[in-house]
Design an enzyme around this catalytic site. Structure first.
Site, PDB file in Angstrom:
ATOM      1  N   ASP A  75      -8.106  -4.709   1.679  1.00 34.05           N
ATOM      2  CA  ASP A  75      -8.335  -3.260   1.696  1.00 34.05           C
ATOM      3  C   ASP A  75      -8.965  -2.761   0.405  1.00 34.05           C
ATOM      4  O   ASP A  75      -8.354  -2.063  -0.391  1.00 34.05           O
ATOM      5  CB  ASP A  75      -7.031  -2.523   2.008  1.00 34.05           C
ATOM      6  CG  ASP A  75      -6.633  -2.684   3.452  1.00 34.05           C
ATOM      7  OD1 ASP A  75      -6.552  -1.677   4.166  1.00 34.05           O
ATOM      8  OD2 ASP A  75      -6.425  -3.831   3.885  1.00 34.05           O
TER       9      ASP A  75
ATOM     10  N   ASP B 110      -0.526  -0.060   8.331  1.00 32.19           N
ATOM     11  CA  ASP B 110      -0.741  -1.418   8.845  1.00 32.19           C
ATOM     12  C   ASP B 110      -0.377  -2.501   7.833  1.00 32.19           C
ATOM     13  O   ASP B 110      -0.535  -3.687   8.121  1.00 32.19           O
ATOM     14  CB  ASP B 110      -2.182  -1.600   9.339  1.00 32.19           C
ATOM     15  CG  ASP B 110      -3.236  -1.272   8.290  1.00 32.19           C
ATOM     16  OD1 ASP B 110      -2.921  -0.567   7.321  1.00 32.19           O
ATOM     17  OD2 ASP B 110      -4.392  -1.716   8.449  1.00 32.19           O
TER      18      ASP B 110
ATOM     19  N   HIS C 284      -9.774   1.513  -2.740  1.00 27.20           N
ATOM     20  CA  HIS C 284      -9.624   1.819  -1.321  1.00 27.20           C
ATOM     21  C   HIS C 284      -9.481   3.331  -1.187  1.00 27.20           C
ATOM     22  O   HIS C 284      -9.648   4.070  -2.156  1.00 27.20           O
ATOM     23  CB  HIS C 284      -8.399   1.067  -0.784  1.00 27.20           C
ATOM     24  CG  HIS C 284      -8.282   1.070   0.703  1.00 27.20           C
ATOM     25  ND1 HIS C 284      -9.354   0.891   1.547  1.00 27.20           N
ATOM     26  CD2 HIS C 284      -7.194   1.233   1.516  1.00 27.20           C
ATOM     27  CE1 HIS C 284      -8.948   0.927   2.797  1.00 27.20           C
ATOM     28  NE2 HIS C 284      -7.643   1.147   2.810  1.00 27.20           N
TER      29      HIS C 284
ATOM     30  N   HIS D 110      -7.450  -9.687   7.802  1.00 24.53           N
ATOM     31  CA  HIS D 110      -7.559  -8.232   7.979  1.00 24.53           C
ATOM     32  C   HIS D 110      -8.845  -7.852   8.721  1.00 24.53           C
ATOM     33  O   HIS D 110      -9.675  -7.103   8.241  1.00 24.53           O
ATOM     34  CB  HIS D 110      -7.507  -7.524   6.616  1.00 24.53           C
ATOM     35  CG  HIS D 110      -7.192  -6.048   6.738  1.00 24.53           C
ATOM     36  ND1 HIS D 110      -5.978  -5.583   7.167  1.00 24.53           N
ATOM     37  CD2 HIS D 110      -7.941  -4.947   6.475  1.00 24.53           C
ATOM     38  CE1 HIS D 110      -5.982  -4.255   7.157  1.00 24.53           C
ATOM     39  NE2 HIS D 110      -7.170  -3.841   6.745  1.00 24.53           N
TER      40      HIS D 110
END
Length: 308
Positions: A211, A66, A140, A269
């Site tokens: 993220d 993404d 992450h 996000h």
């Protein structure tokens, strides 16, 4: 010198009809910098009518789909114009493999140099006229980095009235003083720059963080940002899920904005579970910590002016 940011996509995980995946374009006068390139990046660029085919550099946070599935199209369409300047692509390990494999499998016609540099340690990754871009580690489910673009301090303002009072003729001597050099005036007296030039003025700072789980260290990295673009994927009731997936709640993002002294923080996000109406929950929870929180939407535009 103008600096402005365009949110090309604000969604996470999967694109929605009204929400493309994460991507931000930063324009600093004639320079263009892309931060991530999720699905739908080209659509927003086209709808904003931006002249984007000569992007200077692309900065990728990590290689989850993404955040990178929009990049092959960017590379191919950039070949529709003549350019001799290289396109730089920065990102954590595997970004070079992703770019090279995409070029090979798609038989891309590329008429310009592409220079891919993988980031293996924090620090400055790119430098330009009067600014630099720095990468720093996030945490992450795979290697991920955040970025700041920071301008160098600008010279102080030149005082022409004082220069004339000190018998410094207009012309090259004024230029030398503005460059920090001492000169001799018409009376044979040495004049130092600080006599006619004010204190140095700060440049601007743009930060991009997405993220990652909450880390206190992020606030230090983005300290004093004029604009902080920061993920705020979940609301408080999903804090356990955020921790498990190594993402942040909007409240945690607000803590970073508050602790860093950022002048403006815009959330990005979002989880696809939230409709546009639901996003107000994320904003409300963040504003309890950082009242100036802004919800980004696709194709939102931010001016980043000098403080002075």
């Amino acid at each position: 010198m103008n600096m402005e940011a365009f949110v090309l996509g604000c969604g996470g995980m999967m694109p929605l009809p009204y929400r493309h995946l994460t991507s931000v374009l930063l324009r600093r006068d004639g320079d263009l910098f892309l931060f991530d390139g999720g699905e739908g990046t080209q659509v927003s660029l086209k709808r904003l009518n931006l002249k984007w085919k000569k992007i200077n550099a692309i900065f990728v946070s990590h290689t989850h789909a993404d955040h990178v599935t929009g990049l092959p199209g960017i590379l191919m369409l950039s070949a529709q114009v003549d350019r001799t300047e290289p396109l730089y692509i920065f990102g954590p390990p595997k970004i070079a493999e992703y770019i090279e494999t995409s070029r090979k499998v798609l038989d891309m016609y590329i008429n310009y140099p592409i220079i891919v540099k993988e980031i293996t340690a924090p620090g400055v990754v790119y430098e330009g006229d009067g600014f630099y871009v720095r990468a720093f580690p996030l945490e992450h489910t795979k290697v991920c980095v955040g970025y700041t673009l920071e301008e160098l301090d600008r010279p102080g303002e030149f005082n022409p009235e004082e220069a004339e009072r000190l018998n410094i003729p207009r012309g090259p001597l004024w230029g030398k003083l503005q460059k920090g050099e001492s000169i001799i005036n018409s009376d044979g007296i040495e004049i130092k720059p600080e006599q006619v030039v004010g204190k140095a003025r700060s440049g601007r700072k743009f930060s991009f963080v997405t993220d990652t789980m909450y880390l206190p260290s992020i606030a230090k990295e983005v300290q004093g940002s004029d604009l902080l673009i920061c993920e705020g994927m979940f609301a408080d009731d999903c804090a356990d899920q955020a921790k498990e997936k190594k993402h942040m709640t909007s409240r945690q993002s607000a803590v970073i904005a508050r602790d860093s002294g950022s002048k403006k923080m815009a959330l990005i996000h979002y989880s696809p579970r939230y409709t546009d109406k639901d996003l107000e929950i994320l904003a409300a929870q963040a504003r309890e910590v950082y009242p100036g929180t802004i919800l980004t939407k696709d194709r939102m535009h931010f001016e980043i002016p000098y403080e002075d």
